[in-house]
Design a protein around this motif. Structure first.
Motif, PDB file in Angstrom:
ATOM      1  N   ALA A  87      71.518  57.673   5.765  1.00 33.90           N
ATOM      2  CA  ALA A  87      72.353  56.481   5.731  1.00 33.90           C
ATOM      3  C   ALA A  87      74.021  56.875   6.514  1.00 33.90           C
ATOM      4  CB  ALA A  87      72.662  57.489   3.994  1.00 33.90           C
ATOM      5  N   SER A  88      74.024  57.680   7.120  1.00 33.62           N
ATOM      6  CA  SER A  88      75.299  57.234   7.811  1.00 33.62           C
ATOM      7  C   SER A  88      74.712  57.280   9.316  1.00 33.62           C
ATOM      8  CB  SER A  88      76.213  59.245   7.469  1.00 33.62           C
ATOM      9  OG  SER A  88      75.800  59.703   8.471  1.00 33.62           O
ATOM     10  N   VAL A  89      73.530  56.988  10.143  1.00 37.62           N
ATOM     11  CA  VAL A  89      73.108  57.227  11.350  1.00 37.62           C
ATOM     12  C   VAL A  89      73.563  55.427  11.598  1.00 37.62           C
ATOM     13  CG1 VAL A  89      71.384  57.336  12.689  1.00 37.62           C
ATOM     14  CG2 VAL A  89      72.290  58.998  10.676  1.00 37.62           C
ATOM     15  N   GLU A  90      73.869  55.765  12.948  1.00 36.73           N
ATOM     16  CA  GLU A  90      73.808  54.043  13.257  1.00 36.73           C
ATOM     17  C   GLU A  90      72.736  54.217  15.065  1.00 36.73           C
ATOM     18  OE1 GLU A  90      77.398  53.507  14.593  1.00 36.73           O
ATOM     19  OE2 GLU A  90      77.724  53.859  12.829  1.00 36.73           O
ATOM     20  N   ALA A  91      72.847  55.361  15.384  1.00 36.62           N
ATOM     21  CA  ALA A  91      72.389  55.245  16.453  1.00 36.62           C
ATOM     22  C   ALA A  91      71.849  56.961  16.674  1.00 36.62           C
ATOM     23  CB  ALA A  91      72.291  55.213  18.320  1.00 36.62           C
ATOM     24  N   GLY A  92      69.842  57.010  17.276  1.00 37.03           N
ATOM     25  CA  GLY A  92      69.360  58.094  17.503  1.00 37.03           C
ATOM     26  C   GLY A  92      68.306  58.543  17.729  1.00 37.03           C
ATOM     27  N   LEU A  93      67.661  59.782  18.081  1.00 39.99           N
ATOM     28  CA  LEU A  93      66.334  60.106  18.144  1.00 39.99           C
ATOM     29  C   LEU A  93      65.480  61.040  17.740  1.00 39.99           C
ATOM     30  CD1 LEU A  93      67.991  61.537  21.605  1.00 39.99           C
ATOM     31  CD2 LEU A  93      66.979  58.949  21.752  1.00 39.99           C
ATOM     32  N   VAL A  94      64.107  60.138  17.948  1.00 39.93           N
ATOM     33  CA  VAL A  94      62.929  61.190  17.728  1.00 39.93           C
ATOM     34  C   VAL A  94      62.771  61.701  18.379  1.00 39.93           C
ATOM     35  CG1 VAL A  94      61.275  60.900  15.773  1.00 39.93           C
ATOM     36  CG2 VAL A  94      63.256  59.331  15.116  1.00 39.93           C
ATOM     37  N   VAL A  95      62.909  63.057  18.549  1.00 43.29           N
ATOM     38  CA  VAL A  95      61.867  63.980  19.575  1.00 43.29           C
ATOM     39  C   VAL A  95      60.463  64.492  20.084  1.00 43.29           C
ATOM     40  CG1 VAL A  95      62.866  65.788  21.160  1.00 43.29           C
ATOM     41  CG2 VAL A  95      64.917  64.132  20.474  1.00 43.29           C
ATOM     42  N   GLU A  96      59.739  64.007  20.109  1.00 40.50           N
ATOM     43  CA  GLU A  96      58.539  64.640  20.113  1.00 40.50           C
ATOM     44  C   GLU A  96      57.799  64.739  21.192  1.00 40.50           C
ATOM     45  OE1 GLU A  96      56.677  62.423  16.861  1.00 40.50           O
ATOM     46  OE2 GLU A  96      57.888  60.956  16.860  1.00 40.50           O
ATOM     47  N   LEU A  97      56.297  65.578  21.278  1.00 35.91           N
ATOM     48  CA  LEU A  97      55.889  65.438  22.544  1.00 35.91           C
ATOM     49  C   LEU A  97      54.883  64.830  22.984  1.00 35.91           C
ATOM     50  CD1 LEU A  97      57.169  66.563  25.496  1.00 35.91           C
ATOM     51  CD2 LEU A  97      54.861  69.415  24.483  1.00 35.91           C
ATOM     52  N   SER A  98      54.731  63.294  22.837  1.00 36.20           N
ATOM     53  CA  SER A  98      53.147  62.425  22.808  1.00 36.20           C
ATOM     54  C   SER A  98      54.470  61.241  23.620  1.00 36.20           C
ATOM     55  CB  SER A  98      53.081  62.320  21.062  1.00 36.20           C
ATOM     56  OG  SER A  98      54.466  61.164  20.539  1.00 36.20           O
TER      57      SER A  98
END
Lengths: 182, 585, 296
Positions: free
Chosen positions: B526-537
């Motif tokens: 809800a509060s997020v404007e930006a970010g990363l989904v970190v995963e090894l693929s």
């Protein structure tokens, strides 16, 4: 032990009247159940006329069974049966491979005819093996009754022959769709 | 003094590098440090090159760390093969066998050369002290004690444990080598002042790897049957259970193939036992049909997939997080099955018990999506209070249920009482074919639709399992990290580093990967404007699934790379900072 | 001797094992007879239906568990044997029967047969072998004779059929028999003996496909040509002779027990149970399971 191939474990030499009656009741029971089974299979496979005929045969075998059972009860009461279904193999019951999808009533009658003849032959053989007098008398009666049934089926067959449509030539399955896959 | 130290070493198969790493790990963990060890091998079955890295901390360590603080090369040829695993930085102290000569051109060309390179006549010291070359790694351990503050008595006890059974002579030999290493270190001080701070407490810890803990958790949860087929990197689960399960009235069947493994496991579940199978990606593919059968027959089953690089043989000994699509979606027909992922060795216990509970409660196959790193790295784990776990059993039919028993009876929850062979009155036909409430086969579309609805409905409560998610950081933070499996530990450290730098960031770590718990993600995002989904693929599979099922903030993007080399916390931090810099504008 | 008749005297009746579900097999299918023989064999043994687990794969014949009152599992194509082994190991007290067709058992599931045999669990494996794929409507099966023209081999097949009798004997099965519903008393007795055999028992049942089978594989032909092994004076404990007789699969219709190990070894499930009993005292309390990892 003097047993017949389709009734393993039944020793005819020593067969008493009660045992002979038990045997006969079980034979009729097997035939009744088989006709119901075949009728069910045929009705699922959209062969209603033959199915209906087999149901009629089932009713006939049931009537015969009840008659024999009554006789048995009159003489011997409710003592447990000495013959089980495990000892009876297709004596009057038509073989499973005698039916086909889309078979005609005429073909169904042929099946019944063979079965009645099969039963008569069995009781005839039993008569030959059995020594007990009363039991012999019962088997002789059964031979005669199966002959009557045979006559009934033959008469039905004769009636069918006058059907203006007659039997379709060749294999009835040729006139049908492919069987439906699961 | 430092609170965190990363040590790495490489040598040829016979050098005992991994064994030395194990001793080091045992030494520090018995002293109350947090630690983890990862190892890496060449492709040879025996006698290949090998390496290990050990990260030690006075505070919990969440990942194997970035560049090494100290690197030991027993020879350059082998060391060079582990460029990715044994990453150097200018701050690394590089210790090498003196007779191997100075660092080769190939290493120098890679850049980031350590400023402190120390040649040690390791072989010579070993020969002089122990009279044999075989004790080389004891000299190395001595060097690490002398130079970096690795607890000497811990190492000594480790040697005792290891060699006590092998005879007095061997122990003494290694003790002499250890001493020689320590003395050499003390006589030749380093320029670097990195020395491990003493541990805050002396609390005892568990030391194990994820596969060991998974097998133990399975026993704890009451698993009585394991059917499987050997496949790297999951085989240790079968090996452990093959030793232990009999004691608890259970059975391990090493099946003729992956399909038979899961088939037998499903059969055991049909017969009423808690049951599991374990495999890796290629085996998952083979097991898929029977997983479908488990779903439609509504039978509990736990399936462990220890992910490795794929497809096909891929990178069998390296970690990757690229089986998520397979775990979530590989199905014929409409199938929903829970997928859980442990984020660390210790977490494997909780996730495994949870998997059994979900399987039994909802009568469904459940996939544990572990990965090679979590499964095979050895790690200190805080003692687990097992008394706080509840163990679920499948819903048994009551006496009234058994009157005209309907195995697949429609209930409010979608879960129906389940009988098993041997229970009088409970006979039914388990089937892969669609069935009515009794279990009788049907070809009716309406019946099929009702049953599909039932099978989906029963898993709806999973949407609200907030306890299967870690949420850290301020709830109104505009920046976010989302990560799962072994990468979550890296994201966790990056998150802490970012928080320390004052970045308004929050972190979401799902253990429940599928079905997507939409309310949990919605609330978090809800509060997020930006970010990363970190995963090894290569594809960033979780990110893609989230996009499929949620309206994501435009600035939430995938940060992923192919397997084999884990993320480093500083990489994630840098990416996050770059993102935040743009976001702040 | 393989003319052994079905045991009498059990209080159970064949009806006790017959479910309300009506078979959907074609009228005239051999499987009807197999089902009837099975009911009778089960009645002869007399275990309550709920103590029987009946596992099948996919195919016409794999429908069979649903027609019984036992616990049934109509699973997926070719995997009945592995699933059944899991069931048996989970609860060795169950009577576990596995059934399927020649395609299920010897084609898609063929890899499992050798292992089921070598493990020697106390299972009964009934294959209804009709040399054709019936459910999918008439394709070549692994036991179809070489040269057979079907919809998938319109110009005639080029491969030899699998020989189920020879295979299972060569893998080391302790009980191998062949029967046909064209000879019901014999088939019933075979199924009963197979269930009673303490170990992996295989019965290859020549069960004609009335819709897609060849003329010479129908019941009529069976009745005309079947050769009871007893009439050949075969001694079922003679494994070498059994192997020799098995070679005529597809040419001769031998019925009866080809081989029965006169000294059945302990079954896998019995050994598992023994191991569990022996190791049970080493069980740790649930709360102490993690102690092995504790560093002191």
């Amino acid at each position: 032990m003097n047993s017949l191939p389709c009734s393993p474990g039944v020793d005819f030499k020593k067969l008493s009247l009660m045992e002979a009656l038990d045997l006969a009741v079980t034979v009729e029971e097997e035939a009744r159940d088989r006709y119901v089974e075949l009728a069910d299979a045929l009705s699922i496979a959209h062969t209603p006329e033959a199915s209906e005929f087999f149901r009629k045969m089932a009713r006939m075998e049931e009537k015969h069974r009840v008659a024999l059972l009554t006789k048995r009860r009159a003489s011997f009461g409710d003592r447990p049966s000495t013959v089980g279904r495990l000892q009876i193999f297709d004596i009057e019951a038509p073989d499973y491979d005698t039916v086909r999808v889309f078979m005609t009533v005429r073909q169904a009658l042929e099946v019944a005819l063979q079965s009645e003849r099969k039963a008569r032959a069995f009781f005839k053989a039993a008569l030959a093996e059995t020594t007990d007098l009363e039991a012999r008398f019962l088997f002789a009666e059964l031979v005669a009754e199966e002959s009557d049934h045979e006559a009934y089926v033959l008469a039905e067959l004769a009636r069918q022959a006058t059907d203006p449509w007659g039997d379709p030539p060749g294999d009835p399955a040729d006139y049908s769709d492919e069987p439906v896959s699961q | 003094m430092v609170v965190d130290l990363v040590l790495g070493m490489a040598g040829s198969g016979g050098d005992g590098v991994v064994s030395a790493g194990e001793s080091l790990l045992a030494a520090v963990s018995s002293h109350g440090y947090h630690a983890m060890m990862t190892k890496s091998f060449g492709p040879q079955i025996r006698g290949g090159e090998s390496s290990c890295r050990v990260r030690v901390g006075t505070v919990p360590v969440h990942n194997p760390g970035g560049a090494l603080d100290a690197a030991v090369a027993l020879n350059w040829e082998d060391f060079l093969k582990f460029g990715a695993e044994l990453e150097l930085a200018p701050t690394t102290v590089l210790i090498h066998e003196a007779k191997a000569g100075p660092p080769p051109e190939a290493l120098v060309r890679r850049g980031a050369m350590p400023t402190e390179v120390v040649a040690v006549p390791i072989t010579e010291l070993t020969n002089q002290s122990a009279g044999t070359e075989k004790a080389k790694t004891s000299v190395v351990l001595g060097l690490l004690c002398g130079w970096f503050g690795v607890p000497e008595d811990g190492v000594r006890r480790g040697l005792e444990k290891k060699f006590a059974k092998k005879g007095e002579g061997l122990l003494e030999t290694n003790e002499r080598a250890l001493k020689a290493g320590i003395e050499h270190a003390l006589a030749n001080p380093l320029r670097s002042t990195k020395r491990l701070a003493p541990p805050p407490t002396h609390s005892p810890k568990l030391l194990c790897d994820g596969n060991d803990l998974c097998a133990t958790a399975a026993l704890f949860a009451g698993c009585k049957f394991f059917g499987g087929y050997p496949i790297t990197p999951s085989t240790e689960v079968m090996q452990t259970l093959a030793k232990e399960i009999w004691k608890y009235g259970g059975t391990v069947l090493q099946a003729e193939d992956e399909i038979a493994g899961i088939g037998a496991a499903l059969g055991a579940s049909f017969a009423g036992l808690k049951s599991m199978t374990a495999t890796s990606g290629p085996g998952m593919a083979l097991k898929t049909e029977i997983m479908g059968l488990a779903s439609i027959a509504e039978l509990p089953l736990v399936i462990l997939d220890v992910q490795r690089g794929g497809p096909a043989t891929g990178l069998p000994t390296k970690s990757e997080q690229a089986d998520l699509f397979q775990a979530a979606f590989s199905a014929h027909g409409d199938v929903l099955r829970p997928v859980l992922a442990p984020i660390s060795v210790g977490d494997t216990f909780r996730v495994t018990v949870e998997a059994f509970n979900l399987a039994e409660h909802y009568q469904t196959p459940v996939i544990i999506l572990s990965d090679q790193e979590v499964a095979q790295r050895k790690e200190t784990v805080e003692p687990i209070d097992t008394s706080r776990f509840t163990i679920e059993e499948r819903l048994a039919p009551s006496a009234s249920d058994l009157v005209d028993y309907r195995r697949f009876r429609h209930t409010e929850s979608g879960v129906s009482p389940i009988s098993h062979p041997g229970l009088a009155g409970g006979s039914y036909l388990g089937a892969g074919i669609e069935h009515n409430e009794k279990g009788d086969p049907t070809a009716s579309g309406a019946e099929h639709a009702r049953m599909n609805e039932k099978r989906f409905k029963k898993l709806e409560p999973l949407q609200h399992r907030r306890d299967l998610f870690d949420v850290l950081g301020p709830s109104d933070a505009p920046f976010a990290l989302i990560s799962w499996g072994s990468s979550a530990g890296v994201a966790r450290e990056a998150f802490e580093l970012a928080r320390a730098k004052g970045l308004a960031v929050k972190l979401l770590i799902p253990r429940l990967l599928y079905p997507i718990a939409v309310p949990v993600y919605r609330e978090f995002l809800a509060s997020v404007e930006a970010g990363l989904v970190v995963e090894l693929s290569h594809q960033g599979q979780l990110h893609k699934i989230l996009r499929m099922q949620l309206d994501l903030p435009a600035g939430l993007r995938s940060f992923c790379h192919s397997g084999a080399t884990p993320f480093r916390p500083d990489q994630v931090l840098a990416e996050l900072e770059a993102l935040a810099a743009v976001g702040v504008k | 001797m393989d003319t052994a008749t079905t045991t009498c005297g059990a209080t159970a009746t064949p009806k006790d094992y017959s479910s309300a579900l009506k078979p959907i097999w074609c009228p005239g299918c051999g499987d009807y007879g197999v089902l009837q023989a099975l009911y009778r064999a089960l009645a002869a043994i007399g275990r309550p239906p709920h103590e029987i687990a009946f596992i099948s794969g996919i195919g016409c014949s794999s429908r069979i568990p649903g027609y019984t009152t036992a616990y049934g599992f109509n699973s997926v194509h070719g995997r009945a044997l592995p699933i059944a082994q899991g069931v048996k190991l989970a609860n060795p007290d169950l009577q576990v029967i596995v059934a399927g067709g020649d395609g299920d058992g010897f084609s898609i599931g063929g890899g499992h047969v050798a292992h089921a045999v070598r493990r020697n669990l106390d299972l009964t494996y009934l294959v209804m072998d009709n040399q054709v794929y019936g459910l999918t409507k008439g394709q070549l099966s692994p036991t179809s004779p070489k040269g057979l023209a079907t919809v998938t081999s319109p110009l005639g097949s080029l491969e030899e059929p699998i020989n189920p009798l020879l295979y299972t004997l060569a893998y080391g099965a302790g009980f191998v028999a062949q029967g046909t519903p064209a000879e019901m008393p014999g088939l019933t007795a075979l199924i009963e003996q197979a269930i009673r055999y303490p170990g992996f028992a295989f019965v290859n049942i020549q069960s004609p496909c009335v819709t897609f089978g060849q003329e010479e594989q129908q019941m009529r032909a069976h009745k005309a040509h079947l050769r009871p092994l007893a009439s050949l004076g075969h001694d079922p404990s003679d494994q070498l002779r059994a192997l020799d007789l098995a070679r005529s699969y597809g040419k001769e219709l031998h019925t009866g027990v080809l081989y029965r190990n006169p000294n059945p070894p302990p079954t896998y499930d019995a050994l598992v149970r023994e191991r569990q009993r022996a190791l049970a005292p080493e069980a740790k309390d649930r709360s102490r399971l993690l102690d092995v990892f504790l560093q002191k």
